[in-house]
Scaffold this motif. Structure first.
Motif, PDB file in Angstrom:
ATOM      1  N   THR A  91      50.095 -37.233-151.925  1.00  0.00           N
ATOM      2  CA  THR A  91      50.148 -38.622-151.480  1.00  0.00           C
ATOM      3  C   THR A  91      50.563 -38.726-150.017  1.00  0.00           C
ATOM      4  O   THR A  91      50.733 -39.819-149.494  1.00  0.00           O
ATOM      5  N   GLY A  92      50.759 -37.568-149.404  1.00  0.00           N
ATOM      6  CA  GLY A  92      51.197 -37.587-148.005  1.00  0.00           C
ATOM      7  C   GLY A  92      50.013 -37.711-147.049  1.00  0.00           C
ATOM      8  O   GLY A  92      48.896 -38.057-147.453  1.00  0.00           O
TER       9      GLY A  92
ATOM     10  N   THR B  27      58.135 -30.244-151.723  1.00  0.00           N
ATOM     11  CA  THR B  27      58.372 -30.092-153.168  1.00  0.00           C
ATOM     12  C   THR B  27      58.167 -31.447-153.828  1.00  0.00           C
ATOM     13  O   THR B  27      58.583 -32.477-153.295  1.00  0.00           O
ATOM     14  N   SER B  28      57.535 -31.402-154.977  1.00  0.00           N
ATOM     15  CA  SER B  28      57.349 -32.665-155.710  1.00  0.00           C
ATOM     16  C   SER B  28      58.603 -32.975-156.510  1.00  0.00           C
ATOM     17  O   SER B  28      59.538 -32.179-156.563  1.00  0.00           O
TER      18      SER B  28
ATOM     19  N   SER C 118      63.294 -34.894-147.678  1.00  0.00           N
ATOM     20  CA  SER C 118      62.115 -34.063-147.506  1.00  0.00           C
ATOM     21  C   SER C 118      60.899 -34.972-147.622  1.00  0.00           C
ATOM     22  O   SER C 118      60.932 -35.962-148.331  1.00  0.00           O
ATOM     23  N   PRO C 119      59.820 -34.604-146.953  1.00  0.00           N
ATOM     24  CA  PRO C 119      58.651 -35.473-147.040  1.00  0.00           C
ATOM     25  C   PRO C 119      58.059 -35.383-148.436  1.00  0.00           C
ATOM     26  O   PRO C 119      57.704 -34.321-148.902  1.00  0.00           O
ATOM     27  N   SER C 120      58.064 -36.462-149.203  1.00  0.00           N
ATOM     28  CA  SER C 120      57.618 -36.435-150.588  1.00  0.00           C
ATOM     29  C   SER C 120      56.124 -36.642-150.599  1.00  0.00           C
ATOM     30  O   SER C 120      55.630 -37.740-150.751  1.00  0.00           O
ATOM     31  N   GLU C 121      55.431 -35.595-150.458  1.00  0.00           N
ATOM     32  CA  GLU C 121      53.983 -35.718-150.349  1.00  0.00           C
ATOM     33  C   GLU C 121      53.276 -35.300-151.609  1.00  0.00           C
ATOM     34  O   GLU C 121      52.079 -35.478-151.719  1.00  0.00           O
TER      35      GLU C 121
ATOM     36  N   VAL D 165      57.501 -28.286-161.610  1.00  0.00           N
ATOM     37  CA  VAL D 165      57.696 -28.695-160.212  1.00  0.00           C
ATOM     38  C   VAL D 165      56.556 -28.080-159.400  1.00  0.00           C
ATOM     39  O   VAL D 165      56.199 -26.914-159.617  1.00  0.00           O
ATOM     40  N   ALA D 166      55.953 -28.862-158.516  1.00  0.00           N
ATOM     41  CA  ALA D 166      54.919 -28.309-157.621  1.00  0.00           C
ATOM     42  C   ALA D 166      55.512 -28.202-156.216  1.00  0.00           C
ATOM     43  O   ALA D 166      56.332 -29.026-155.813  1.00  0.00           O
ATOM     44  N   SER D 167      55.120 -27.190-155.529  1.00  0.00           N
ATOM     45  CA  SER D 167      55.597 -27.086-154.148  1.00  0.00           C
ATOM     46  C   SER D 167      54.493 -26.491-153.271  1.00  0.00           C
ATOM     47  O   SER D 167      53.532 -25.901-153.773  1.00  0.00           O
ATOM     48  N   GLY D 168      54.598 -26.658-151.987  1.00  0.00           N
ATOM     49  CA  GLY D 168      53.604 -26.127-151.057  1.00  0.00           C
ATOM     50  C   GLY D 168      54.166 -26.183-149.635  1.00  0.00           C
ATOM     51  O   GLY D 168      55.348 -26.490-149.428  1.00  0.00           O
TER      52      GLY D 168
END
Lengths: 327, 748
Positions: free
Chosen positions: A107-108, A201-202, A77-80, A190-193
């Motif tokens: 950070t993405g 997801t972080s 998953s894109p770790s942004e 956990v943060a997600s968006g």
């Protein structure tokens, strides 16, 4: 994956004179998580690897054996989002409130929307209602809808979008209930968006809080003294000096020595009925003094009822002896 | 006054109804109302028991008469004839006129206290008291005739109790007074105090703690413990209230305490069947004078103080063989001992220190005593000082199984002056200042060895005598510029030490202090030597340097020095320096061990024509060197007792023999347990030998635990051999040491 490493005895039975064995793992075709640009989010990738074992046979020649390749399938998953969690204290006891701070940074390269933070609180720690505040730089961020509590899990909905390299700060208070002493004090956030229609997801941030039992402690403190009693009342008045280096034994096996003033203290004693006795061999020339005021104190041992978190006193009165070892 | 017999009061097994309890109470009241006339009572009966108008006046009746409790009307005419009323200016007296052969008074309970001011209890009035004679060379007094002791198998705690001022006790032998004799679970016990004798259940007698202090002579305020009627609530800021006034100015003189007035052979005091607990207990008495007494063979200390013993004076006593089974120190000073003076005593063969001060108040002087052969059981200092500004001068401290004088670090002790003493044969330093606030077990017994020089001002705070620096000689050797012509005796031997001319010695010490330079003897493992003899004094200049000219030295002598600062006190001894001469290599003289017979007291022989002794053929005597014990036991088995009898016989025949008694165990159980077990084994062997008449000063107890096994095996026989006490004879010439196994006790 499993390797079959022949034991030396087994090899000897087979006729190999193997003296050394080298096993190496070769990871092939593996995509690292950091190379997200190369792999579109949500697309499956496969990681293949093979293992090679090298050894020297009886003839002295180096030989290799290669295993079959195995394949692991994964979806990167894109770790942004990067999440960081801190608390305002390292340890707390029931009744204390802790302020947690969570920083979420994008950070993405794409903006994240529908940002939410899911925090799993430690056992026995409760979110304090209306205590959550969030800010993007200096701008307050609305928490809308209000945080959703479900058991130990609290979900914060941040009504903001997070552009690349922006950081949102969330802080909230939590109260330690008496149950907290049964938990381990560690919580996970956990943060997600959503970014480009894909859920982002972080990693998981955790913060460990050392939980002291506080007023719920089942330990107490025992203090006391060993002194030369001259009026045989079991209490130390001026002119009744303390005896240094007297040894006391407690029912749990603790051995305590008095200081130069004849005082001692013992912390973290498990509450309950505690007894201690004076080791008369540690004070040559002295023995237990009679007590002319309290029959109970005419005893070689002291028994105290120590309440949890409480303080109890054990005084031993001694007097010069004339019959060492006869009692 | 009938009290219920509780666990506490049952301890006071007083046999008489009119005994101490009832009488004490009224006495105090009676005195306040009318002054008691001054009586002279002559004790002519050695009986004791209930007060009854009968033929003879007993000591108990005499005390009550003189105290003013028993009126003349209550006496029979025969008794009344023994009592005379004197002018009020004369001191009330109790004199003795006991029939010949009935001079031992066996008391059946505690005697009433002497509580009228000025009573003189005078054993020298007994016919047969040989005034002017002498029994031992060390004590210029005759043997007492009248003896006071409890009746057999009865616990009586105190001999004579003194609770008023200016009371004199003179010329008596008092022994056998102790507590806790009885095992309440065996035997039958009775309460004699009521009108009807009542059988006591053992539960009424059982005590888990000690009794209140027992003693041959007990000096205290009126109604001392265990009586607490005057302190129903204990005092808050002192052990007792202000109106519990200490007895003042008691005089204890010419008594023999702790043993019967008959001496065993070789002037050794006999050990009674029941040893007394303490000799003189100055529990709460100011200005007491204890002089010319012989105090021996007590379970605890010879002299012990507790609450207030200020202005105590202990002079010219002979104090031997005390502390056998309790407080080991000969003179134990606690509480307020301000201005106490201990002078001219012979303190010999006791189990602990000669003088031990435990957290006292006030300053004392210890002067001109002979403190020899002490610390037989516990390694302690000859004199252990706590507190400030004590003075220890002119003493001889010899053959001490510990250091000479120790000044403790805690409580902080400053300004103790220790000068002009002589030390030899110590196991430790002559003067040891405990440093760095050390308060471990050893620091309160035998101190911590030599201190380095002060490295910080903080040392002054945490070290005895404010860490005054020991002097340092500038050199390890000083050269005599020449030797004088030796005497005829030493000229044939070239190596013999020669008299050196006066030697100049240099060194450094704390500025302003006074230096005493000593001839040093012996050399211990730290390289320090005992301060044997003071030679010269000098003072330290402002620059911290001193210089002295020391005469009367021989080549090869070692010298040491101490510094005494006016406010800080005396230092530890300097590392010794050796005297050499330029023309001759120095030969260190071999240290002479004590060649004299170790003996505390010697029989006084009136001058007689000297007889020429017939020289005897040297004969070899076999002496066993080991006794054995059962598993985990320290008692003496009958077989072992036979072996010990042989040891005792040899020691009695050879009075110069000195022995170290070492306890050993087998290797099982922990080191600490075995160390203690070895100590118990050595102690029981020693105490058996004391009972057989061997003087305690000849025996030193040590324990090796399991560290020195006989064998390496692990069979039951090996272990049985390991469980032993070894007798290590010093100077065993003419003795054949044999290892016997007659009493080997193999575990089953």
């Amino acid at each position: 994956m499993q390797f079959f490493i022949p034991s030396r005895r087994w090899l000897r039975r087979l006729g190999f004179g193997v003296v050394g064995l080298l096993v190496s793992l070769l990871m092939g075709g593996m995509f690292l998580a950091g190379q997200a640009q190369d792999v579109p989010a949500g697309q499956n990738i496969s990681i293949t690897n093979t293992a090679t074992a090298g050894f020297t046979d009886g003839a002295g020649a180096s030989r290799n054996v290669t295993s079959n390749p195995t394949t692991v399938r994964a979806t990167p998953s894109p770790s942004e989002l990067v999440i960081l969690k801190t608390g305002d204290r390292a340890s707390a006891e029931p009744g204390d409130s802790v302020v947690y701070r969570i920083q979420v940074r994008n950070t993405g390269t794409t903006t994240v929307t529908n940002l939410q933070v899911i925090d799993t609180l430690p056992f026995g720690v409760r979110y304090i209602e209306n205590s959550a505040r969030a800010a993007l730089g200096n701008t307050p961020v609305l928490l809308d809808p209000p945080p959703d509590e479900d058991g130990r899990t609290v979900t914060f909905f941040l009504a903001t979008s997070l552009a690349p390299n922006q950081t949102v700060t969330l802080s909230y208070g939590a109260l330690l209930t008496p149950d907290a002493v049964r938990g381990n004090g560690r919580n996970l956030a956990v943060a997600s968006g959503t970014a480009n229609g894909v859920t982002v997801t972080s990693g998981t941030a955790s913060f460990a809080l050392a939980i002291r039992p506080g007023i719920l402690s089942d330990c107490g403190t025992i203090i006391g003294r060993v002194f030369v009693d001259k009026n045989f009342d079991g209490e130390q008045q001026p002119g009744e000096p303390g005896v240094p280096n007297a040894v006391l034994f407690f029912d749990d096996g603790n051995r305590v020595t008095t200081d130069a003033e004849g005082l001692f203290s013992l912390a973290y004693v498990v509450a309950g009925t505690r007894t201690a006795t004076l080791d008369l061999t540690s004070l040559p020339g002295y023995t237990l003094a009679p007590n002319l005021y309290r029959i109970e104190k005419n005893s070689t041992a002291r028994m105290v009822k120590l309440s949890p978190g409480g303080l109890a006193r054990m005084n031993f009165a001694v007097t010069p002896t004339f019959q060492e070892g006869r009692r | 006054m009938q009290r219920p017999v509780s666990m506490l009061t049952a301890a006071t097994l007083s046999l008489t109804t009119v005994g101490s309890f009832f009488v004490n109470q009224t006495a105090a009241i009676a005195q306040e109302i009318t002054p008691v006339p001054s009586f002279r009572a002559v004790v002519n009966s050695n009986a004791d028991g209930a007060i009854a108008p009968d033929q003879g006046l007993t000591l108990r009746e005499a005390i009550l008469v003189v105290n003013g409790i028993l009126t003349l009307e209550q006496l029979s005419p025969e008794e009344r004839s023994q009592v005379t009323q004197q002018a009020d200016t004369e001191a009330p007296r109790i004199d003795f006129n006991l029939p010949v052969g009935e001079t031992t008074i066996q008391v059946v309970g505690e005697l009433p206290p002497l509580n009228r001011d000025g009573i003189v209890l005078d054993g020298t009035t007994q016919p047969g008291y040989a005034t002017g004679s002498q029994v031992i060379n060390e004590l210029p007094t005759p043997a007492p005739v009248v003896a006071i002791t409890p009746i057999e198998n009865l616990e009586v705690r105190r001999g004579i109790t003194i609770t008023a001022d200016n009371i004199t006790v003179r010329g008596l032998s008092i022994y056998g007074f102790t507590g806790d004799l009885s095992d309440p679970t065996s035997g039958e016990f009775f309460d004699f105090r009521g009108w009807e004798t009542r059988h006591l259940d053992w539960r009424e007698l059982y005590r888990a703690t000690a009794t209140t202090p027992p003693a041959d002579i007990f000096i205290a305020h009126r109604l001392p413990p265990p009586d607490i009627t005057k302190q129903p609530t204990p005092a808050n800021f002192a052990p007792f209230y202000d109106d519990d006034v200490p007895a003042r100015n008691a005089v204890i003189e010419d008594n023999w305490l702790g043993f019967p007035p008959t001496l065993a052979g070789n002037a050794q005091p006999e050990t009674p069947v029941v040893r007394s607990a303490f000799g003189v207990s100055v529990f709460n008495g100011t200005g007491a004078t204890i002089r010319r007494n012989w105090i021996a063979n007590h379970d605890g200390s010879a002299i012990i103080t507790a609450v207030d013993a200020s202005n105590l004076s202990v002079t010219e006593n002979v104090i031997t063989g005390n502390g056998v089974a309790g407080m080991p120190d000969a003179i134990r000073l606690e509480g307020n001992i301000d201005q106490a003076r201990i002078a001219g005593n012979l303190v010999c063969g006791n189990d602990g220190s000669g003088v031990y001060l435990f957290k006292p108040k006030g300053s004392i002087a210890v002067e001109n005593n002979q403190i020899v052969y002490n610390s037989r059981r516990l390694r302690r200092a000859g004199v252990y000082l706590m507190g400030d500004r004590h003075v220890v001068t002119g003493n001889q401290i010899r053959v001490q199984a510990g250091p000479g004088v120790v000044v403790t670090a805690f409580p902080r002790s400053v300004g103790n002056r220790i000068q002009n003493n002589q030390f030899t044969n110590l196991e430790g330093l002559s003067i040891d200042l405990v440093q760095l606030n050390q308060a471990g077990v050893q620091d309160y017994q035998r101190a911590d060895g030599p201190n380095p020089q002060r490295d910080s001002q903080n040392r002054r705070e945490d070290t005895g005598n404010a860490a005054v620096n020991a002097p340092q000689f500038v050199s390890k050797t000083f050269y005599a510029l020449g030797t004088q012509v030796g005497s005829a005796a030493d000229t044939p031997l070239l190596a013999a030490p020669k008299q050196a001319t006066a030697v100049e010695v240099f060194g450094t010490a704390d500025p302003g202090s006074e230096i005493e330079i000593y001839r040093a003897s012996g050399l211990d493992r730290f390289g320090y030597a005992a301060l044997a003899e003071p030679l010269a004094t000098t003072t330290v200049g402002e620059d911290g340097k001193f210089k002295a000219t020391v005469a009367n030295l021989q080549v090869g002598d070692r010298i040491s020095a101490i510094a005494t600062h006016p406010t800080d006190g005396t230092s530890e001894p300097a590392a010794p320096a050796m005297i050499q001469s330029l023309d001759q290599a120095a030969v260190a003289p071999t240290d002479q061990s004590a060649s004299s017979i170790p003996q505390c007291v010697t029989a006084y022989v009136p001058p007689a024509p000297p007889e020429v002794p017939v020289p005897e053929e040297p004969i070899t005597i076999q002496v066993p060197t080991r006794i054995h014990f059962a598993l985990d036991q320290s008692n003496i088995s009958p077989a072992t007792a036979k072996v010990l009898d042989r040891v005792a016989a040899v020691m009695l025949e050879n009075p110069a023999l000195v022995v170290d008694i070492e306890g050993h165990t087998d290797p099982r159980a922990s080191d600490a347990y075995n160390k203690a077990l070895g100590q118990r084994r050595a102690l029981s062997a020693r105490n058996y030998l004391i009972r057989k008449g061997i003087a305690p000063e000849r025996m030193t107890i040590r324990s090796q635990g399991e560290t020195q096994r006989v064998s390496q095996g692990s069979s039951r026989v090996d272990y049985a051999r390991d469980r032993r006490v070894e007798f290590i004879f010093r100077d065993a010439r003419g003795l054949e040491l044999i290892v016997q196994e007659e009493d080997l006790q193999i575990e089953r």
